[in-house]
Motif scaffolding. Structure first.
Motif, PDB file in Angstrom:
ATOM      1  N   TRP A 148       6.338  13.400  43.360  1.00 43.60           N
ATOM      2  CA  TRP A 148       6.441  14.865  43.316  1.00 43.60           C
ATOM      3  C   TRP A 148       5.538  15.448  42.240  1.00 43.60           C
ATOM      4  N   LYS A 149       5.331  14.685  41.167  1.00 49.70           N
ATOM      5  CA  LYS A 149       4.429  15.126  40.105  1.00 49.70           C
ATOM      6  C   LYS A 149       2.996  15.225  40.619  1.00 49.70           C
TER       7      LYS A 149
ATOM      8  N   LEU B 235      -1.302  19.609  42.322  1.00 51.97           N
ATOM      9  CA  LEU B 235      -2.307  20.214  43.212  1.00 51.97           C
ATOM     10  C   LEU B 235      -1.795  21.428  43.980  1.00 51.97           C
ATOM     11  N   MET B 236      -0.488  21.603  44.062  1.00 52.68           N
ATOM     12  CA  MET B 236       0.058  22.677  44.896  1.00 52.68           C
ATOM     13  C   MET B 236      -0.265  24.050  44.302  1.00 52.68           C
ATOM     14  N   PRO B 237      -1.030  24.890  45.030  1.00 56.68           N
ATOM     15  CA  PRO B 237      -1.411  26.216  44.497  1.00 56.68           C
ATOM     16  C   PRO B 237      -0.330  27.255  44.763  1.00 56.68           C
ATOM     17  N   TRP B 238       0.693  27.260  43.934  1.00 54.05           N
ATOM     18  CA  TRP B 238       1.805  28.184  44.164  1.00 54.05           C
ATOM     19  C   TRP B 238       1.353  29.635  44.067  1.00 54.05           C
ATOM     20  N   GLU B 239       0.367  29.906  43.250  1.00 58.53           N
ATOM     21  CA  GLU B 239      -0.120  31.288  43.145  1.00 58.53           C
ATOM     22  C   GLU B 239      -0.661  31.780  44.487  1.00 58.53           C
ATOM     23  N   ILE B 240      -1.378  30.887  45.199  1.00 59.04           N
ATOM     24  CA  ILE B 240      -1.907  31.259  46.516  1.00 59.04           C
ATOM     25  C   ILE B 240      -0.768  31.482  47.497  1.00 59.04           C
ATOM     26  N   VAL B 241       0.279  30.668  47.421  1.00 58.20           N
ATOM     27  CA  VAL B 241       1.434  30.834  48.315  1.00 58.20           C
ATOM     28  C   VAL B 241       2.057  32.209  48.126  1.00 58.20           C
TER      29      VAL B 241
END
Length: 595
Positions: free
Chosen positions: A424-425, A430-436
């Protein structure tokens, strides 16, 4: 307007600005809080999460580095072919990873090659203009150049009564002797001629090109101007290739996802945009843009001598190019044999692509036809399923008693024999939460425009444009979006313009895809300034290019992009999306909106 101002000015982070509809709409009675909240998580959010899982596995196990180095090894070290090789591997990686991640991955590899080029140039006086195995046809020309250099040197000796010794030239050029320059200068023991013992040339006007280059080396990190041009060309080619690659797939860049979700949300009956149709339309665009961009950069920085810069002949390779190839092979050798996690990641990569293509190809029944209930499975279903499996499958080869160096290069896999392919780390990194959240804010804005009737009002204000042909409307939209995106972020620009262009198309009774698809692609062409997009900023930070270089090269790439996109939407886009008529799904949306 409040959200758009925050997005364009970036007074607050983009993700924070996207939360403005979440509290303004309930406060002013436009939408219930629960209805606004539902807009912030859509099907594309799950699609992006699945793709990021695969991207995390690719990065963790260095599969991207293996692909990039292998493609560059195939291209060779000639400047023109080296640039083309890096562009091809960047385009391929950017199809599946974000443009920013791809640029951040490829630039260190390119920088290592460029530094090898610079170091070799500093240690090799005139090797950049001499081939290792010169063809017989060039021997006469090289002899003439040697004689010309000798004549120039004799003239300088008679006019200035001074000459630099072989020892002095060695000190200046950081090479072994003047003979490497093809001059054949004899050292003299007469002390009256050696006027400078500190290694500096006499202060006289010298029209000797080799000495000019030697002097320039003391003032610049680049051996020659040509080397600096190669560095500029290769650096800029990577950011442009990342942009081109992001156009090819619906998941290649965030703006494609924003378009797909807003389009499917506004026109739920239009079953025309999926992974397959987008790929068929955009792949030829990317190929044409790749070739034209390479030719433009080659012309701008390397000139028009393609025979010299693109030859695969070993006889025409310089010492510097051979050492650059050696450096690339050494970097590839450090990766060792392909590991088990790399194989698993590659299989998942191919499997995800095949399942996306064959879900609903259009010309034949897809695998979704095997299920009784239709419309339940989307591209997000595939990506989330495979992404979940990456958390489940161990990174160590099954039935393997020990962890070999080739199959377990990660600390997690070494410490825990049952460690999964990704953790999960790894995913969170890499997960772009801002884009989501940004995409969700765009959906919330679109929902507010629809419920309040604002989109219908905007469409009526644009009725004076009804006399323009469809191609003119599309061209104006492309030019406007391309100009705005140079100064504002790509997702924010597209989120603002999509509802306006949709309303305009419905008012003018033009197929909405005729304006929305070209605008979505042109919003990615913010390539003239470092602030245009993150890949530009990454490349600019390496220090090889100036803003003037980016503006000059980016203007040409921007123009190429608009022309190619307009060509595509006017030719093969017409039968693919049936653009010649106003579709029923748009008619239904127009009538509903009017009521």
């Amino acid at each position: 307007m409040v959200t758009a101002v925050y997005w364009v000015s970036e007074a607050v982070p983009l993700g924070a600005a996207a939360l403005v509809p979440a509290f303004l709409y309930p406060l002013f009675g436009v939408l219930k809080s629960s209805e606004v909240a539902a807009e912030y998580c859509k099907d594309t959010t799950l699609l992006l999460m699945g793709v990021i899982c695969l991207a995390a596995s690719i990065e963790k196990w260095n599969l991207h580095k293996r692909i990039a180095l292998r493609m560059v090894m195939i291209a060779g070290a000639k400047p023109g072919m080296l640039v083309l090789g890096f562009m091809c591997c960047t385009v391929f990686l950017s199809m599946w990873l974000s443009n920013t991640s791809t640029t951040a991955m490829v630039m260190p590899i390119a920088e290592a090659v460029l530094q090898q080029l610079i170091c070799t140039g500093l240690a090799d006086g005139h090797a950049d203009s001499e081939t290792v195995e010169a063809p017989e046809d060039d021997s006469a020309a090289s002899e003439k150049e040697d004689n010309l250099d000798k004549n120039q040197l004799e003239l300088l000796y008679h006019n200035n009564s001074s000459v630099c010794s072989k020892q002095e030239l060695t000190t200046l050029s950081e090479v072994q002797c003047c003979e490497g320059n093809g001059v054949g200068l004899e050292a003299t023991s007469n002390p009256t001629y050696i006027r400078h013992t500190n290694g500096l040339l006499p202060q006289v006007a010298i029209e000797f090109p080799n000495v000019k280059r030697i002097k320039a080396r003391r003032d610049s990190q680049y051996p020659t101007k040509r080397d600096h041009m190669i560095c500029k060309c290769l650096s800029l080619s990577i950011t442009y290739a990342a942009t081109i690659g992001g156009l090819i797939t619906i998941t290649g860049t965030s703006t494609n996802l924003i378009f797909a979700e807003q389009f499917n949300n506004r026109y739920p009956d239009a079953k025309v945009i999926n992974f397959g149709t987008w790929f068929i339309f955009s792949f030829p665009i990317a190929i044409i843009m790749l070739v034209l961009t390479w030719l433009w950069l080659h012309f701008l920085f390397l000139g028009c001598n393609f025979r010299e810069t693109c030859s695969w002949s070993k006889k025409r390779k310089t010492r510097r190019e051979m050492l650059s190839e050696k450096r690339i092979h050494e970097e590839y050798a450090k990766l060792g044999p392909i590991s088990y996690p790399e194989v698993v990641t590659g299989v998942f990569f191919i499997l995800m692509t095949l399942l996306w293509f064959t879900r609903e190809p259009g010309f034949v029944p897809g695998w979704t036809s095997l299920f009784e209930k239709k419309g339940y499975r989307t591209d997000a279903t595939v990506s989330v399923l495979l992404g979940f499996l990456l958390f489940l499958i161990p990174a160590r080869r099954p039935f393997s008693s020990s962890c070999s160096s080739s199959s377990c290069r990660n600390t997690d896999a070494e410490s825990d024999p049952m460690a999964p392919m990704i953790t999960w780390k790894d995913f969170q990194k890499l997960m772009p939460w801002e884009i989501v959240i940004l995409v969700g804010g765009g959906y919330a804005l679109a929902a507010g425009c629809k419920v309040s009737g604002l989109s219908v009002w905007i469409g009526r204000q644009l009725e004076p444009m009804s006399g323009l042909p469809p191609w003119a409307v599309t061209l104006l939209a492309c030019l406007l979006v391309s100009a705005v995106t140079e100064f504002a972020s790509n997702p924010a620009t597209l989120t603002v313009f999509l509802p306006i262009l949709s309303a305009l198309s419905e008012t003018l009774r033009i197929n909405p895809l005729h304006t929305l698809i070209p605008s979505t692609m042109c919003v990615s062409f913010g390539v003239m300034l470092p602030v245009g997009n993150p890949p530009n900023a990454i490349v600019f930070s390496y220090g090889h290019v100036k803003i003037s270089d980016m503006v000059k090269a980016g203007f040409g790439v921007n123009l190429i992009g608009v022309v190619v996109v307009m060509l595509a939407i006017s030719t093969w886009g017409v039968p693919l999306f049936n653009l010649n008529e106003f579709p029923d799904w748009a008619v239904a949306r127009n009538v509903t909106g009017g009521l």
